[in-house]
Enzyme design. Structure first.
Site, short mmCIF file in Angstrom:
data_model
loop_
_atom_site.label_atom_id
_atom_site.label_comp_id
_atom_site.label_asym_id
_atom_site.label_seq_id
_atom_site.Cartn_x
_atom_site.Cartn_y
_atom_site.Cartn_z
N CYS A 1 0.85 -1.20 0.00
CA CYS A 1 0.00 0.00 0.00
C CYS A 1 0.89 1.24 0.00
O CYS A 1 1.96 1.26 0.61
CB CYS A 1 -0.87 -0.02 1.25
SG CYS A 1 -1.84 1.48 1.52
N HIS B 1 -2.01 1.28 9.45
CA HIS B 1 -1.46 -0.05 9.18
C HIS B 1 -1.31 -0.86 10.46
O HIS B 1 -1.04 -0.33 11.52
CB HIS B 1 -0.11 0.08 8.45
CG HIS B 1 -0.30 0.47 7.02
ND1 HIS B 1 0.62 1.21 6.32
CD2 HIS B 1 -1.33 0.22 6.17
CE1 HIS B 1 0.16 1.39 5.08
NE2 HIS B 1 -1.01 0.81 4.97
N HIS C 1 -8.55 -3.44 2.18
CA HIS C 1 -7.50 -2.70 2.87
C HIS C 1 -7.75 -1.19 2.79
O HIS C 1 -7.73 -0.49 3.80
CB HIS C 1 -6.14 -3.06 2.26
CG HIS C 1 -4.98 -2.33 2.86
ND1 HIS C 1 -4.15 -2.89 3.81
CD2 HIS C 1 -4.52 -1.07 2.66
CE1 HIS C 1 -3.23 -2.01 4.17
NE2 HIS C 1 -3.42 -0.89 3.48
N GLU C 2 -7.99 -0.70 1.58
CA GLU C 2 -8.12 0.75 1.41
C GLU C 2 -9.40 1.29 2.07
O GLU C 2 -9.42 2.42 2.56
CB GLU C 2 -8.06 1.12 -0.08
CG GLU C 2 -6.75 0.70 -0.78
CD GLU C 2 -5.48 1.23 -0.13
OE1 GLU C 2 -5.51 2.30 0.53
OE2 GLU C 2 -4.43 0.55 -0.27
ZN ZN Z 1 -2.51 0.90 3.57
#
Ligand code: ZN
Ligand code: ZN
Length: 311
Positions: free
Chosen positions: A117, A277, A267-268
């Site tokens: 990411c 995170h 995740h986003e």
């Molecule tokens: Zn991330």
């Protein structure tokens, strides 16, 4: 392995990729090195070394929040493996459960070169991956450290106002048609696991969160880096922007050498809701993701949302 099985995988890959894969297929001679590959040339480097590419390692650690020289001058971002760089490498190693030697050993190099990411691990000097509750146990000869730490938030615990439990999402016009369903599924998973409910805004209406595909420099101060390197990024609440790197090869489900749209969306969306995170590798908020892999929500992610919103 049965030929028919291989064939079905191949066909599945074709179906999955045809509307989505945007990366141009280059001939081998045209292929550029993936963004993090230079780190491999630095394996074995440690404090006191002077090697070309160390300035790029400094840029890498700066990008993800590990290196903050008082001035971003040319003199600091040189090829000297200085004490500040060693300290940044050690912090990186601790966040990824690697023995903090400060040396670019093999495991550090392979961890750093994994696609990930684009959101930094350390924001404004706040190393959220090593927050309270972290316990370390040296585990002897493996070189690994078992770290008990978990979810994190953005500095200031940015979140949606508690009254906003229903949020809408929409897509930028450049979104490949095949990407919509995996993103919708990702919102449904967060919907089922948290106090939030989500719905797609009618087209033409503004939405709380907007998903788009962008490449290289796209006007938000966080340029993408072509195939490999960073895969996507999203902003803290209540900004609502979530961008995929359009230069990656995207897939629906686990396809070799492609990245699963739904896993990256899970995740986003976590960032859009206020999660930073996590150092728990099984958590969706763990920053690294290899191609061909899928992940789901983890107890660590759900606990993070509950803690942030006090629900
Ligand atoms: Zn991330
Ligand atoms: Zn962006």
């Amino acid at each position: 392995m049965a030929t028919s099985h291989l064939l079905s995988i191949f066909i599945l890959a074709l179906i999955s990729l045809s509307p989505i894969g945007q990366a141009k297929r280059n001939t081998p001679s045209e292929q550029k090195q993936a963004p993090f590959e230079f780190i491999k040339t630095l394996q074995g480097c440690h404090k006191g070394n002077k090697t070309k590419e160390i300035h790029n390692l400094k840029n890498y650690l700066h990008q993800f929040g590990y290196l903050q020289y008082p001035n971003r001058t040319h003199a600091n971002y040189n090829d000297d493996f200085d004490e500040t760089l060693e300290s940044a490498v050690k912090t990186y190693q601790r966040n990824y459960h690697i023995n903090p030697t400060g040396t670019l050993d093999a495991i550090t190099v392979s961890t750093m070169t994994t696609t990930r990411c684009g959101v930094a691990d350390i924001i404004n000097g706040d190393n959220t991956m090593q927050k309270s509750g972290t316990k370390k146990h040296e585990s002897g000869s493996s070189g690994h450290i078992h770290t008990v730490s978990h979810y994190s938030f953005f500095p200031g615990n940015l979140r949606w106002p508690p009254s906003r439990t229903h949020l809408t999402f929409g897509f930028s016009p450049n979104t490949p048609a095949g990407a919509v369903a995996p993103v919708v599924r990702a919102f449904q998973r967060w919907d089922a696991a948290t106090h939030f409910t989500f719905s797609q805004a009618p087209s033409g209406r503004s939405a709380d969160m907007v998903i788009g595909f962008h490449r290289r420099n796209h006007g938000d101060g966080a340029p993408f880096d072509g195939p490999g390197g960073t895969l996507a990024h999203a902003f803290a609440p209540t900004n609502g922007r979530f961008h995929y790197d359009a230069d990656e090869r995207w897939s629906i489900g686990p396809v070799p050498n492609a990245f699963d749209l739904e896993t990256v969306a899970l995740h986003e969306i976590g960032h859009l809701l206020g999660l930073g995170h996590s150092s728990v590798e099984a958590a969706i908020m763990y920053p690294r993701l290899s191609s061909g892999r899928t992940k789901g929500l983890n107890a660590d992610d759900i606990q993070g949302i509950r803690a942030l919103y006090n629900v």
